[in-house]
Enzyme design. Structure first.
Site, PDB file in Angstrom:
ATOM      1  N   GLY A  49      34.044 -58.568   6.701  1.00  0.00           N
ATOM      2  CA  GLY A  49      33.732 -59.229   6.309  1.00  0.00           C
ATOM      3  C   GLY A  49      35.136 -60.037   7.425  1.00  0.00           C
ATOM      4  O   GLY A  49      34.497 -60.819   8.457  1.00  0.00           O
ATOM      5  N   THR A  50      36.362 -60.081   8.322  1.00  0.00           N
ATOM      6  CA  THR A  50      37.432 -60.183   8.379  1.00  0.00           C
ATOM      7  C   THR A  50      36.098 -60.351  10.816  1.00  0.00           C
ATOM      8  O   THR A  50      35.811 -60.752  11.125  1.00  0.00           O
ATOM      9  CB  THR A  50      38.392 -59.798   8.583  1.00  0.00           C
ATOM     10  OG1 THR A  50      39.169 -59.646   8.181  1.00  0.00           O
ATOM     11  CG2 THR A  50      39.505 -59.894   9.745  1.00  0.00           C
ATOM     12  N   ASN A  97      37.462 -68.631  -0.786  1.00  0.00           N
ATOM     13  CA  ASN A  97      38.044 -67.549  -1.692  1.00  0.00           C
ATOM     14  C   ASN A  97      39.039 -67.647  -3.189  1.00  0.00           C
ATOM     15  O   ASN A  97      39.714 -66.631  -3.622  1.00  0.00           O
ATOM     16  CB  ASN A  97      38.724 -66.804  -0.717  1.00  0.00           C
ATOM     17  CG  ASN A  97      39.757 -66.676   0.432  1.00  0.00           C
ATOM     18  OD1 ASN A  97      39.378 -68.089   0.716  1.00  0.00           O
ATOM     19  ND2 ASN A  97      40.839 -66.689   0.175  1.00  0.00           N
ATOM     20  N   GLN A 137      32.612 -65.260  -0.387  1.00  0.00           N
ATOM     21  CA  GLN A 137      32.743 -65.856  -1.815  1.00  0.00           C
ATOM     22  C   GLN A 137      31.590 -65.883  -2.344  1.00  0.00           C
ATOM     23  O   GLN A 137      31.330 -66.000  -3.300  1.00  0.00           O
ATOM     24  CB  GLN A 137      33.864 -65.822  -1.966  1.00  0.00           C
ATOM     25  CG  GLN A 137      35.581 -66.248  -1.802  1.00  0.00           C
ATOM     26  CD  GLN A 137      35.847 -64.913  -2.476  1.00  0.00           C
ATOM     27  OE1 GLN A 137      35.582 -64.236  -3.424  1.00  0.00           O
ATOM     28  NE2 GLN A 137      36.867 -63.232  -1.757  1.00  0.00           N
ATOM     29  N   HIS A 163      31.995 -55.472  -0.269  1.00  0.00           N
ATOM     30  CA  HIS A 163      33.145 -55.633  -1.140  1.00  0.00           C
ATOM     31  C   HIS A 163      33.553 -56.482  -2.085  1.00  0.00           C
ATOM     32  O   HIS A 163      34.260 -56.432  -3.347  1.00  0.00           O
ATOM     33  CB  HIS A 163      35.031 -54.363  -0.765  1.00  0.00           C
ATOM     34  CG  HIS A 163      35.650 -55.944  -0.705  1.00  0.00           C
ATOM     35  ND1 HIS A 163      36.608 -56.031  -1.036  1.00  0.00           N
ATOM     36  CD2 HIS A 163      35.859 -56.459   0.922  1.00  0.00           C
ATOM     37  CE1 HIS A 163      37.600 -56.707  -0.432  1.00  0.00           C
ATOM     38  NE2 HIS A 163      36.907 -56.965   1.230  1.00  0.00           N
ATOM     39  N   THR A 206      29.931 -45.944  16.276  1.00  0.00           N
ATOM     40  CA  THR A 206      28.960 -45.609  14.828  1.00  0.00           C
ATOM     41  C   THR A 206      28.362 -45.883  13.474  1.00  0.00           C
ATOM     42  O   THR A 206      29.805 -46.752  13.179  1.00  0.00           O
ATOM     43  CB  THR A 206      29.580 -43.826  14.759  1.00  0.00           C
ATOM     44  OG1 THR A 206      29.801 -43.212  16.184  1.00  0.00           O
ATOM     45  CG2 THR A 206      28.399 -43.121  14.062  1.00  0.00           C
ATOM     46  N   CYS A 257      45.563 -61.492   0.906  1.00  0.00           N
ATOM     47  CA  CYS A 257      46.138 -61.393   2.180  1.00  0.00           C
ATOM     48  C   CYS A 257      47.308 -61.766   2.226  1.00  0.00           C
ATOM     49  O   CYS A 257      48.416 -61.518   3.133  1.00  0.00           O
ATOM     50  CB  CYS A 257      45.821 -61.303   3.532  1.00  0.00           C
ATOM     51  SG  CYS A 257      43.610 -61.475   3.609  1.00  0.00           S
TER      52      CYS A 257
END
Ligand code: PLP
Length: 368
Positions: free
Chosen positions: A70-71, A138, A168, A190, A226, A314
């Site tokens: 997501g970052t 979040n 979220q 995730h 890849t 984080c």
């Protein structure tokens, strides 16, 4: 017994995602950029995943760009646009720090975490290339009304794309509808029962972004590297499962969240809920306990078998008050006494019962 109430940090994987991924971690190991049979099989799997993700998010397959998180999706949306960026003060650091890196403007929110539309309008002009307003927050769970935001952006920044971080939101909202006005949409597997390390950015046609990662030109030159085939297949399976489960999950989890939140507020003196529950996603209970240090509270809860958080994963470990809470007008001292309990697809009545005992006990111990 361990009670997991940290679904906003990450979610347990859905069995459907694990099952879908396993062949791509074993016999179907091909690189989808190749041309032989094993490569083609991997290519077919990523194509199917792309179709499925597009369908779930109300996009076209060619508008899906798979990323490693997501970052990364957030960074591609902001940095790939080039030029001036604007975002709200409660964005995840993936957006906030990217906007700061391009010297952008940060727009205030109200006490519920809802973006100030007048403030947004004042920050816009012809030079703004991207405006980022998250769909669901979040930490406290605030949902933004993107249609109103899009109208302001269309008026004030005609050269801007509207980006929304929907990382979220997937478990709780119909993202296809809620983000239909956005040009760029970030998701992360995730957070909805898929694996870590894979995300996607919807880049609505005819929007154009410059790549942030250079290399072999995968994802139609938009994101080299890849493909994480197993991850992409897992993301698509988890997304399908989350979308199908949503109509049953939301009312069930909302009832659990309300019982938990109301139960704690009723028995813990000097406690309050952060922002208005009416503007939040169903899975988030965010509380403030006057005079209680979050870090100490989390340690006691961990000892009691309750996995929770003070805010964003984080930020934990750092003693700084959350930028989200300070943006909502909460003073530093109170902001350091926060507890986020985030529920999800595995949360049960028993989990709530245990937390309803463990949290008041821990707060009482810290205050005694
Ligand atoms: N955006 C939001 C709102 C998040 O909650 C998170 C993760 O906490 C991210 C972005 C980053 O996603 P990822 O963990 O996939 O890098």
């Amino acid at each position: 017994m361990t009670v997991y109430l940290d679904h906003a940090a990450t979610t347990p994987m859905r069995p459907q995602a694990v099952e879908a991924m396993l062949p791509f971690l074993t016999e179907r190991f091909g690189n989808p950029s190749g041309s032989h049979a094993i490569a083609r099989a991997a290519r077919a799997a990523t194509d199917d995943a792309r179709d499925s993700v597009a369908d779930a998010l109300g996009a076209q397959p060619g508008e899906v760009v798979f990323t490693a998180s997501g970052t990364e999706a957030d960074n591609l949306a902001i940095l790939g646009r080039g030029g001036r960026a604007v975002c709200t003060a409660i964005e995840h650091h993936a957006v906030l720090h990217a906007v700061e890196a391009v010297g952008g403007s940060i727009v205030a929110v109200d006490a519920d975490g809802v973006v100030d539309l007048d403030g947004l309008e004042a920050a816009l002009d012809d030079d703004v290339r991207v405006v980022s307003v998250m769909l669901a927050n979040n930490e406290v769970g605030t949902v933004q009304a993107l249609e109103a935001v899009a109208e302001v952006v269309r008026r004030g920044a005609p050269n801007a794309l509207l980006h929304t971080d929907a990382v979220q939101a997937v478990n709780w909202l119909d993202v296809a509808a809620a983000a239909s006005v956005a040009d760029l949409i970030s998701i992360s597997a995730h957070k909805f029962g898929g694996p870590m390390g894979v995300g996607a950015l919807i880049v609505r046609e005819p929007s154009r972004l410059a790549p942030v990662i250079h290399g072999g030109g995968q994802e139609r030159e938009r994101r080299s590297g890849t493909h994480n085939v197993a991850g992409i297949v897992g993301l698509a399976a988890a997304l399908r499962t989350a979308v199908e489960a949503r109509p049953h999950l939301v009312p069930r989890v909302e009832a659990l969240r309300d019982r938990l939140c109301d139960g704690l507020l009723a028995v813990i003196p000097d406690s309050r809920e952060t922002g208005s529950r009416a503007t939040k996603v169903a899975g988030t209970c965010h509380l403030l306990f006057d005079g209680v240090e979050s870090e100490a509270l989390l340690l006691l809860l961990d000892e009691a078998g309750v996995c929770a958080s003070a805010g964003s994963a984080c930020a934990s470990g750092a003693l700084e008050p959350s930028h989200v809470l300070t943006a909502m007008g909460i003073d530093d001292r109170l902001a350091l006494s926060s507890l986020r309990l985030s529920l999800g697809w595995t949360t049960t009545d028993d989990d709530v019962d245990l937390a309803l005992k463990a949290v008041p006990d821990a707060v009482a111990r810290l205050r005694s």
